[in-house]
Structures are given as structure tokens and as C-alpha cells.
Design a protein around this motif. Structure first.
Motif, PDB file in Angstrom:
ATOM      1  N   CYS A   1      39.899  47.978  56.725  1.00  0.00           N
ATOM      2  CA  CYS A   1      40.533  47.122  55.433  1.00  0.00           C
ATOM      3  C   CYS A   1      42.032  47.697  55.006  1.00  0.00           C
ATOM      4  O   CYS A   1      42.341  48.914  55.727  1.00  0.00           O
ATOM      5  CB  CYS A   1      39.781  47.462  54.288  1.00  0.00           C
ATOM      6  SG  CYS A   1      39.569  49.277  53.455  1.00  0.00           S
ATOM      7  N   ALA A   2      42.935  47.226  54.198  1.00  0.00           N
ATOM      8  CA  ALA A   2      43.851  47.743  53.909  1.00  0.00           C
ATOM      9  C   ALA A   2      44.285  47.549  52.134  1.00  0.00           C
ATOM     10  O   ALA A   2      43.658  46.422  51.836  1.00  0.00           O
ATOM     11  CB  ALA A   2      45.075  47.039  54.834  1.00  0.00           C
ATOM     12  N   ARG A   3      45.050  48.247  51.878  1.00  0.00           N
ATOM     13  CA  ARG A   3      45.697  48.122  50.640  1.00  0.00           C
ATOM     14  C   ARG A   3      47.100  47.762  50.741  1.00  0.00           C
ATOM     15  O   ARG A   3      47.832  48.939  51.350  1.00  0.00           O
ATOM     16  CB  ARG A   3      45.374  49.314  49.563  1.00  0.00           C
ATOM     17  CG  ARG A   3      43.887  49.508  49.198  1.00  0.00           C
ATOM     18  CD  ARG A   3      43.767  50.734  48.303  1.00  0.00           C
ATOM     19  NE  ARG A   3      42.272  50.973  47.926  1.00  0.00           N
ATOM     20  CZ  ARG A   3      41.958  52.026  47.306  1.00  0.00           C
ATOM     21  NH1 ARG A   3      42.758  53.057  46.997  1.00  0.00           N
ATOM     22  NH2 ARG A   3      40.537  52.432  47.280  1.00  0.00           N
ATOM     23  N   PHE A   4      47.896  47.010  49.831  1.00  0.00           N
ATOM     24  CA  PHE A   4      48.992  46.799  50.057  1.00  0.00           C
ATOM     25  C   PHE A   4      49.754  45.990  49.090  1.00  0.00           C
ATOM     26  O   PHE A   4      49.019  45.166  48.161  1.00  0.00           O
ATOM     27  CB  PHE A   4      49.364  45.820  51.276  1.00  0.00           C
ATOM     28  CG  PHE A   4      48.673  44.390  51.103  1.00  0.00           C
ATOM     29  CD1 PHE A   4      49.311  43.166  50.713  1.00  0.00           C
ATOM     30  CD2 PHE A   4      47.317  44.091  51.573  1.00  0.00           C
ATOM     31  CE1 PHE A   4      48.780  42.150  50.704  1.00  0.00           C
ATOM     32  CE2 PHE A   4      46.695  42.945  51.388  1.00  0.00           C
ATOM     33  CZ  PHE A   4      47.292  41.936  51.052  1.00  0.00           C
ATOM     34  N   ASP A   5      51.115  45.781  48.714  1.00  0.00           N
ATOM     35  CA  ASP A   5      51.664  45.562  47.755  1.00  0.00           C
ATOM     36  C   ASP A   5      52.276  44.096  48.312  1.00  0.00           C
ATOM     37  O   ASP A   5      53.203  44.000  48.968  1.00  0.00           O
ATOM     38  CB  ASP A   5      53.044  46.051  47.353  1.00  0.00           C
ATOM     39  CG  ASP A   5      53.636  45.708  46.129  1.00  0.00           C
ATOM     40  OD1 ASP A   5      54.090  44.713  46.187  1.00  0.00           O
ATOM     41  OD2 ASP A   5      54.330  46.492  45.430  1.00  0.00           O
ATOM     42  N   GLU A   6      51.548  43.007  47.582  1.00  0.00           N
ATOM     43  CA  GLU A   6      51.568  41.525  48.258  1.00  0.00           C
ATOM     44  C   GLU A   6      53.227  41.221  48.125  1.00  0.00           C
ATOM     45  O   GLU A   6      53.814  40.575  48.960  1.00  0.00           O
ATOM     46  CB  GLU A   6      50.740  40.773  47.444  1.00  0.00           C
ATOM     47  CG  GLU A   6      50.917  39.151  48.112  1.00  0.00           C
ATOM     48  CD  GLU A   6      49.673  38.519  47.756  1.00  0.00           C
ATOM     49  OE1 GLU A   6      49.645  37.300  48.206  1.00  0.00           O
ATOM     50  OE2 GLU A   6      48.859  39.094  46.870  1.00  0.00           O
TER      51      GLU A   6
ATOM     52  N   GLU B   1      35.416  47.076  49.623  1.00  0.00           N
ATOM     53  CA  GLU B   1      36.819  46.470  50.216  1.00  0.00           C
ATOM     54  C   GLU B   1      36.788  46.209  51.548  1.00  0.00           C
ATOM     55  O   GLU B   1      37.851  45.894  52.099  1.00  0.00           O
ATOM     56  CB  GLU B   1      37.788  48.061  50.001  1.00  0.00           C
ATOM     57  CG  GLU B   1      38.327  48.078  48.862  1.00  0.00           C
ATOM     58  CD  GLU B   1      39.235  49.277  48.366  1.00  0.00           C
ATOM     59  OE1 GLU B   1      40.660  49.046  48.912  1.00  0.00           O
ATOM     60  OE2 GLU B   1      39.022  50.401  48.066  1.00  0.00           O
ATOM     61  N   PHE B   2      35.818  46.813  52.471  1.00  0.00           N
ATOM     62  CA  PHE B   2      35.695  46.379  53.816  1.00  0.00           C
ATOM     63  C   PHE B   2      35.194  45.128  54.082  1.00  0.00           C
ATOM     64  O   PHE B   2      35.963  44.307  54.841  1.00  0.00           O
ATOM     65  CB  PHE B   2      34.867  47.555  54.588  1.00  0.00           C
ATOM     66  CG  PHE B   2      35.449  48.741  54.607  1.00  0.00           C
ATOM     67  CD1 PHE B   2      36.314  49.176  55.630  1.00  0.00           C
ATOM     68  CD2 PHE B   2      35.182  49.889  53.690  1.00  0.00           C
ATOM     69  CE1 PHE B   2      36.968  50.421  55.853  1.00  0.00           C
ATOM     70  CE2 PHE B   2      35.703  51.110  53.909  1.00  0.00           C
ATOM     71  CZ  PHE B   2      36.429  51.457  54.917  1.00  0.00           C
ATOM     72  N   CYS B   3      33.993  44.549  53.510  1.00  0.00           N
ATOM     73  CA  CYS B   3      33.690  43.500  53.907  1.00  0.00           C
ATOM     74  C   CYS B   3      33.346  42.337  52.819  1.00  0.00           C
ATOM     75  O   CYS B   3      32.786  41.333  53.002  1.00  0.00           O
ATOM     76  CB  CYS B   3      31.961  43.764  54.330  1.00  0.00           C
ATOM     77  SG  CYS B   3      30.782  44.292  53.001  1.00  0.00           S
ATOM     78  N   SER B   4      33.789  42.908  51.632  1.00  0.00           N
ATOM     79  CA  SER B   4      33.972  41.672  50.666  1.00  0.00           C
ATOM     80  C   SER B   4      32.726  41.379  49.800  1.00  0.00           C
ATOM     81  O   SER B   4      32.787  40.401  49.479  1.00  0.00           O
ATOM     82  CB  SER B   4      34.767  40.493  50.948  1.00  0.00           C
ATOM     83  OG  SER B   4      36.365  40.733  51.488  1.00  0.00           O
ATOM     84  N   THR B   5      31.668  42.223  50.270  1.00  0.00           N
ATOM     85  CA  THR B   5      30.480  42.099  49.544  1.00  0.00           C
ATOM     86  C   THR B   5      30.544  42.395  48.175  1.00  0.00           C
ATOM     87  O   THR B   5      30.780  43.396  47.908  1.00  0.00           O
ATOM     88  CB  THR B   5      29.133  42.783  50.393  1.00  0.00           C
ATOM     89  OG1 THR B   5      29.035  42.228  51.854  1.00  0.00           O
ATOM     90  CG2 THR B   5      28.013  42.352  49.883  1.00  0.00           C
ATOM     91  N   ALA B   6      30.127  41.485  47.294  1.00  0.00           N
ATOM     92  CA  ALA B   6      29.797  41.726  45.712  1.00  0.00           C
ATOM     93  C   ALA B   6      28.551  42.107  45.366  1.00  0.00           C
ATOM     94  O   ALA B   6      27.597  41.722  45.867  1.00  0.00           O
ATOM     95  CB  ALA B   6      30.389  40.540  45.242  1.00  0.00           C
ATOM     96  N   TYR B   7      28.497  43.108  44.524  1.00  0.00           N
ATOM     97  CA  TYR B   7      27.371  43.636  44.272  1.00  0.00           C
ATOM     98  C   TYR B   7      27.512  43.697  42.670  1.00  0.00           C
ATOM     99  O   TYR B   7      28.415  44.078  41.927  1.00  0.00           O
ATOM    100  CB  TYR B   7      27.122  45.115  44.573  1.00  0.00           C
ATOM    101  CG  TYR B   7      26.962  45.313  46.027  1.00  0.00           C
ATOM    102  CD1 TYR B   7      25.880  45.156  46.704  1.00  0.00           C
ATOM    103  CD2 TYR B   7      28.164  45.712  46.859  1.00  0.00           C
ATOM    104  CE1 TYR B   7      25.683  45.301  48.030  1.00  0.00           C
ATOM    105  CE2 TYR B   7      27.991  45.597  48.385  1.00  0.00           C
ATOM    106  CZ  TYR B   7      26.609  45.639  48.915  1.00  0.00           C
ATOM    107  OH  TYR B   7      26.489  45.729  50.207  1.00  0.00           O
ATOM    108  N   ASP B   8      26.195  43.142  42.157  1.00  0.00           N
ATOM    109  CA  ASP B   8      26.169  43.157  40.560  1.00  0.00           C
ATOM    110  C   ASP B   8      25.044  43.797  39.973  1.00  0.00           C
ATOM    111  O   ASP B   8      23.834  43.917  40.606  1.00  0.00           O
ATOM    112  CB  ASP B   8      26.162  41.541  40.284  1.00  0.00           C
ATOM    113  CG  ASP B   8      25.676  41.314  38.701  1.00  0.00           C
ATOM    114  OD1 ASP B   8      26.782  40.813  38.153  1.00  0.00           O
ATOM    115  OD2 ASP B   8      24.333  41.032  38.290  1.00  0.00           O
ATOM    116  N   PHE B   9      25.198  44.509  38.971  1.00  0.00           N
ATOM    117  CA  PHE B   9      24.373  45.482  38.297  1.00  0.00           C
ATOM    118  C   PHE B   9      24.156  45.305  36.863  1.00  0.00           C
ATOM    119  O   PHE B   9      25.142  45.030  36.248  1.00  0.00           O
ATOM    120  CB  PHE B   9      24.851  46.938  38.637  1.00  0.00           C
ATOM    121  CG  PHE B   9      24.889  47.295  40.076  1.00  0.00           C
ATOM    122  CD1 PHE B   9      23.793  47.916  40.567  1.00  0.00           C
ATOM    123  CD2 PHE B   9      26.091  47.239  40.662  1.00  0.00           C
ATOM    124  CE1 PHE B   9      23.732  48.102  42.314  1.00  0.00           C
ATOM    125  CE2 PHE B   9      26.036  47.501  42.117  1.00  0.00           C
ATOM    126  CZ  PHE B   9      25.070  48.287  42.748  1.00  0.00           C
TER     127      PHE B   9
END
Length: 334
Positions: free
Chosen positions: A103-108, A315-323
Motif C-alpha cells: 500500500c502507499a500513502r500519498f498527496d493526491e 490500508e492494504f486490502c481495503s477490507t472494512a471492519y465495523d464494530f
């Protein structure tokens, strides 16, 4: 494996998502060649990465696969950059023997400005900072980490410096990334990402044949030039052959790893070994995310609540977890 809602994975080719080790005994050289297809395409398709950022991740993933598959034990190889460029952070995580994620973090806005100005190479996007390559052998073993500066150099150049200072083994690396169009019969054309990488090292039986260079600054006065070191003829030939590899040869689905190695080394003879497969697989899980949330204070978790829920996206696989926040209150003092 693609999760629910992920784009359909790209069709693979024989030899895709694998590293092929090889040896050119006449040149005292060994190496590995990687082709990433569906695994890389799955990683990149989960995110709306601008094209130059996707290419940068592809280069990093190919390099990490080449290095990670050299591990002779169950552990992790972690590639991570921290820099002041439009791409602030880049992480590729390889878990032996075959699991890869990135994954990457960037300034779009900064990335699109760089594209408009024609300065969106990997070196431009990274800017100044450092690249760390970490070998993690598990909780009972110490970590090994090599760090090299990023100062306007490509990932290939950074890899060369890493080997020069960390292992002092003559090494040449080639990396390439391409977006290709597949036109399988009966299906609409599909764009898919591919990456290729080649790593060759000089490993003679006699250590006396290894060239030893002074690393700047060494013990010489500031401004002194390193003393020239004569290259071994075998390594000069091997490195020169690697330098002839074109990007399209590393990414063309029609060029197999065996074909490319034959093109390069057929006059000297090349021996290939068993392929080492690569799979795209994230290490996140609901239990791991819950444990991470429990490590925060109650006040910190309260700040994470949005419309009565705590939502975390990997951030890696975009899986969303809801708690439900209430599940973390059990056993805690009020």
C-alpha cells in the motif's frame, strides 16, 4: 484471493506470480527473476491509485518479491519508504514463503501536479527521505534492518546502494511495470497491471575475487574520491548483460522467465531451479483489528465513534471492519 466487491482478477499466464531462481555458473553469478501478474493487479485494483503511484508500488512489489523469496526461514521481509515527496510512505510486506501485500500513502494534489509538470518518475514521487528493508525472524529473534537514503534516486539505484553497504555483494537489479490490455475471446478488453524484476549477484567461490570498495566517506578526508576498484571480468560480463534488458522484456506476458534468461545467458549456459509462487494475501482479520482497538484508551476509542459505530478499513486490502463500541467496554472500569 479477491474479497467481496473486488474487481475480477486478471487472467494469469504460466509463470506469473512466481520467482524463478537461476545460476550462470560460467560467470559465478546467481539470481532471481520475478513476474507479477494477477497478484499485483489485485493489489492495485483495490485502490484508486494514480497511474504513476501504481507503477511505483509495482516496482517496490517486484523488488520485495525478489528479496523476500530469498529468506530461508519463516519470517517477514518489509520494504518501507518515508520521504517528503508526493508519495509520503510506501510499504510492501512479504511473509515467507509466498504472501505479498502493499500500500502507499500519498498527496493526491501533489501527485497530479507532478504529472502535469512531467516530473512523475519514481524518484520524483519519492523525493528525499529513506528506504528501510527489514528482515523480521519472529518475536524470539532480533530484527535486521538496512537503511539507505532516498535523495532523488530510483528504486533500482537505492537497491544497488543497499547491497553495496549492507551485504557488499556486487548486485544488479532491473525493475519494470506496465499496464497491459488482455483481449481474451468472448470477453471485453481488460486493462491489467504487470511487473517484472531481475536480480543478479556475483558469488564466486573465492572471496578474493569480490571487489571491495571504500564506502564514502570512509576514513578519507572529506571530499576525497573513492579509490577505483577493478571489476572481475566475469562480473563485468554478467552486469553488462543485465544492463541490456528492456522494460518490455520484463513485463510482456508472451516472454517467459526461461525465454528471457536464455536470451541473456545462452552463450554461457544458465540453470534454472524450481519456481517459488507468490500470492496476494493480507494478514488483517477482524480479531487482529479488535485487538488493535483494545490497545487504545477508552477516550481514544470514543473519538473514533462515528454514528454509533467504530469503522476501520485496512490500508492494504481495503477490507472494512465495523464494530459496536460496547463490545470494548466489557471488563473496563468506568
Amino acid at each position: 484471493m479477491a474479497g467481496t466487491g473486488d474487481p475480477a482478477p486478471a487472467a494469469g499466464r504460466p509463470g506469473d506470480d512466481a520467482v524463478l531462481p537461476f545460476a550462470v555458473e560460467a560467470l559465478d553469478s546467481r539470481g532471481r527473476l520475478v513476474h507479477l501478474g494477477p497478484a499485483l493487479d489485485t493489489i492495485l485494483s483495490r485502490h484508486a491509485y494514480p497511474e504513476p503511484v501504481a507503477r511505483l508500488i509495482g516496482e517496490a512489489a517486484a523488488l520485495t518479491a525478489l528479496l523476500g523469496t530469498a529468506l530461508k526461514f519463516d519470517g517477514r521481509f518489509i520494504f518501507q519508504t518515508q520521504s517528503d515527496g508526493p508519495v509520503h510512505m510506501l510499504v510492501v510486506d512479504f511473509e515467507a514463503p509466498d504472501r505479498l501485500r502493499a500500500c502507499a500513502r500519498f498527496d493526491e494534489a501533489a501527485v497530479h501536479a507532478a504529472i502535469a509538470e512531467g516530473r512523475a518518475t519514481s524518484a520524483d514521487l519519492l523525493g528525499a527521505g529513506h528506504l528501510a528493508m527489514t528482515v523480521d525472524q519472529g518475536p524470539d529473534m532480533s530484527r535486521y534492518q538496512g537503511v539507505v537514503p532516498l535523495d532523488g534516486r530510483s528504486l533500482e539505484d537505492a537497491a544497488h546502494q543497499y547491497f553495496a553497504q549492507s551485504e557488499q555483494i556486487p548486485t544488479r537489479v532491473r525493475l519494470a511495470v506496465a499496464e497491459v490490455v488482455s483481449r481474451d475471446a468472448g470477453h471485453a478488453p481488460r486493462h491489467a497491471w504487470r511487473a517484472g524484476g531481475l536480480l543478479v549477484q556475483f558469488l564466486p567461490e573465492s572471496s578474493a575475487r569480490l571487489p571491495v570498495r571504500d564506502l564514502d566517506p570512509g576514513d578519507a578526508p572529506e571530499g576525497s574520491l573513492p579509490l577505483p576498484v577493478d571489476e572481475d571480468d566475469a562480473w563485468t560480463e554478467a552486469a553488462s548483460l543485465v544492463g541490456t534488458v528492456e522494460d518490455h522484456e520484463l513485463t510482456d506476458p508472451a516472454v517467459s522467465a526461461e525465454d528471457l534468461l536464455y536470451r541473456l545467458f545462452h552463450e554461457r549456459g544458465v540453470r534454472v531451479y524450481d519456481r517459488q509462487p507468490i500470492i496476494e494475501r493480507c494478514r488483517c482479520s477482524r480479531d487482529k483489528v479488535a485487538d488493535m482497538l483494545r490497545s487504545f484508551s477508552a477516550d481514544d476509542r470514543k473519538d473514533m465513534v462515528d454514528e454509533g459505530r467504530i469503522n476501520v478499513t485496512c490500508e492494504f486490502c481495503s477490507t472494512a471492519y465495523d464494530f459496536d463500541p460496547a463490545e470494548f467496554e466489557v471488563g473496563e472500569e468506568e
